[in-house]
Design an enzyme around this catalytic site. Structure first.
Site, short mmCIF file in Angstrom:
data_model
loop_
_atom_site.label_atom_id
_atom_site.label_comp_id
_atom_site.label_asym_id
_atom_site.label_seq_id
_atom_site.Cartn_x
_atom_site.Cartn_y
_atom_site.Cartn_z
N ARG A 63 -29.03 0.15 -18.10
CA ARG A 63 -28.73 0.88 -19.33
C ARG A 63 -27.27 0.77 -19.76
O ARG A 63 -26.99 0.56 -20.93
CB ARG A 63 -29.17 2.33 -19.24
CG ARG A 63 -28.50 3.14 -18.18
CD ARG A 63 -29.10 4.51 -18.13
NE ARG A 63 -30.48 4.46 -17.70
CZ ARG A 63 -31.45 5.24 -18.17
NH1 ARG A 63 -31.18 6.14 -19.07
NH2 ARG A 63 -32.65 5.14 -17.71
N THR A 64 -26.35 0.87 -18.83
CA THR A 64 -24.95 0.82 -19.23
C THR A 64 -24.59 -0.57 -19.77
O THR A 64 -23.95 -0.71 -20.81
CB THR A 64 -24.03 1.18 -18.06
OG1 THR A 64 -24.41 2.46 -17.56
CG2 THR A 64 -22.58 1.23 -18.49
N LYS A 91 -20.22 -17.98 -4.71
CA LYS A 91 -19.66 -19.21 -4.12
C LYS A 91 -18.31 -18.94 -3.46
O LYS A 91 -17.62 -19.86 -3.06
CB LYS A 91 -19.50 -20.29 -5.18
CG LYS A 91 -20.83 -20.70 -5.83
CD LYS A 91 -20.60 -21.72 -6.94
CE LYS A 91 -21.89 -21.95 -7.71
NZ LYS A 91 -21.62 -22.61 -8.99
#
Lengths: 312, 177
Positions: A63-64, A91
């Protein structure tokens, strides 16, 4: 307008702790203008045309991140999302290098969420572009507190003098800490309610009242904020069981009657129904939970717009 | 140095004349609505609407438009201007929209206002009414109705004071020194 001469001093929004009362009011007033935009047919305005917002999320969030993404797009900015499992971080790239790369790609804003407190603050020293804290560890989640204030203010017309109970995992909640800073700065009475194992030491120094009993804590309050019980804590011995937590601290219709008749019920989401809040209350007439989501967009648009005007 | 360009009588007369011109040019008030630019234009639009209603019968809808988010100088200003309310509680599609502003200067506000309006719908036409036209256009924009044309230097200031803001109705020209 009263706040005509108030400007945003910082290029970043790192936390509520650094904001003055005037700056908080400026954000809320600006958000009202954007709330209008969200109610139109064409929900897009041009002030951030040609700007780029990079979402950098080191913790899961739907949601954010979506809210920031939509807020940026409705201001006509371009948005890029860096989510950790697909980025170079796996990586072995350091956070600093990732951030510098995003800046070199020409982003104007970085919206960051990280499990460690203070990461946005560190980035703000490294980068010249605007940093917006979308949640750092157990420290702050400033835009959540701002949208909560905005929602309260739109119902109660003021913040000062209101009595607000925050119930839940106070010790691990950045939502709680940002709300405590914001509400106390604007003159509300803040009560925190939680089991002793989740009550942080020294919380009283923030100007809040502490309660071990939900019945006492929510009595005659204007606003009740329930927090998500972070289920991962359960295995760490903070709580005997979820059932017991609901029995002792869950917000039920019966308990809600102890608050003022027109008390608002809030939750930052995602909810654990039947753990911190009953479905009857979450879906009931006093609940403003979905309104909080809508208001979050307006508040994040206001933050992006205001930071966009700070000379770097 | 300051000079009064319009007093309260003069300002009222100018609005009455604009109201008549709007009715004449549009052959009545069918399909007509007024949209004022925040903030002086909104107050003037309300006054124009009541003047038009007094001349012709019927109700004229009035909206308020904030152009902040459509300005072309957001990137160059030292701080972000405050966003004010936009309130157009009716459809402008297929209407004749009279855009109302207090002072017409470079024309940039009007460009922004037209872009903002088009995001609300597709008006049949947009006409522009201003209380003062002070020249110095930087865009190909011209008023359909002007209360008064006044010669100014680029750095002069034209202030419109209205009684709704607890002041006497008057327009003042402030010279640059």
């Amino acid at each position: 307008m009263d706040n005509k001469n108030i400007t945003f001093k910082s290029k970043d929004l790192l936390g509520i702790k650094d904001l003055s009362q005037e700056e908080i009011s400026l954000i809320l007033d600006t958000a009202s203008g954007f709330k209008d935009v969200l109610e139109r047919d064409i929900k897009k305005v041009p002030p951030l045309r040609g700007k780029t917002v990079a979402n950098l999320f080191f913790e899961p969030s739907t949601r954010t991140r979506t809210s920031f993404e939509l807020a940026a797009k409705r201001l006509s900015a371009d948005v890029v999302n860096f989510s950790v499992p697909t980025s170079s971080v796996v990586k072995g790239e350091t956070l600093k290098d990732t951030a510098l790369t995003i800046q070199a790609l020409g982003a104007d804003f970085v919206v960051i969420r990280h499990s460690s407190s203070g990461v946005p603050h560190m980035l703000s020293k490294i980068l010249d572009i605007s940093i917006i804290n979308a949640g750092d560890g157990a420290n702050e989640h400033p835009t959540q507190a701002l949208l909560d204030l905005f929602t309260i203010r739109s119902h109660k017309k003021k913040i000062e003098g209101l009595s607000v109970a925050i119930i839940g995992d106070i010790a691990h909640s950045r939502v709680a800490l940002s709300n405590i800073y914001a509400l106390t700065r604007l003159g509300a009475e803040v009560r925190v309610v939680c089991p002793p194992t989740l009550m942080p030491a020294g919380i009283g120094e923030l100007g809040v009242k502490t309660f071990g009993s939900i019945e006492e804590g929510i009595k005659d309050t204007d606003v009740i904020m329930t927090l998500r019980l972070q289920l991962e804590r359960q295995s760490k011995g903070f709580l005997p069981s979820l059932e017991e937590y609901f029995t002792l601290y869950g917000l039920t219709a019966g308990r809600l009657k102890l608050a003022k008749k027109d008390a608002m019920v809030m939750h930052p989401g995602p909810m654990n129904r039947g753990v911190e809040i009953s479905s009857e209350v979450a879906d009931g007439p006093q609940s403003v939970i979905l309104e909080q989501v809508t208001n979050g967009l307006a508040v994040r648009m206001a933050v992006l717009y205001l930071l966009g005007g700070v000379k770097k | 140095m300051s000079k009064e360009i319009l007093n309260s009588k003069g300002l009222e007369r100018a609005l009455t004349r604009i109201a008549h011109e709007i009715i004449e040019k549009n052959k009545g008030t069918d399909n007509l609505c007024l949209v004022g630019i925040q903030k002086g234009g909104v107050l003037l639009a309300k006054r124009l609407a009541s003047q038009i209603e007094a001349i012709e019968s019927g109700h004229i809808e009035v909206g308020a438009l904030d152009i902040t988010l459509y300005r072309d100088d957001l990137n160059t200003k030292a701080e972000q201007p405050v966003v004010k309310a936009t309130d157009i509680p009716f459809s402008i599609t297929d209407k004749t929209v009279i855009l109302v502003d207090d002072v017409l200067f470079t024309g940039r506000s009007i460009r922004a206002a037209m872009d903002a309006l088009i995001d609300f719908g597709r008006p049949a036409r947009i006409q522009l009414a201003v209380l003062i036209d002070r020249g110095h256009r930087e865009l190909p924009i011209k008023a359909d109705y002007a209360g008064k044309n006044i010669p100014t230097s680029f750095n002069d200031l034209v202030e419109v004071h209205l009684k709704e803001d607890n002041s006497d109705d008057r327009v003042v020209l402030l010279n640059e020194q």
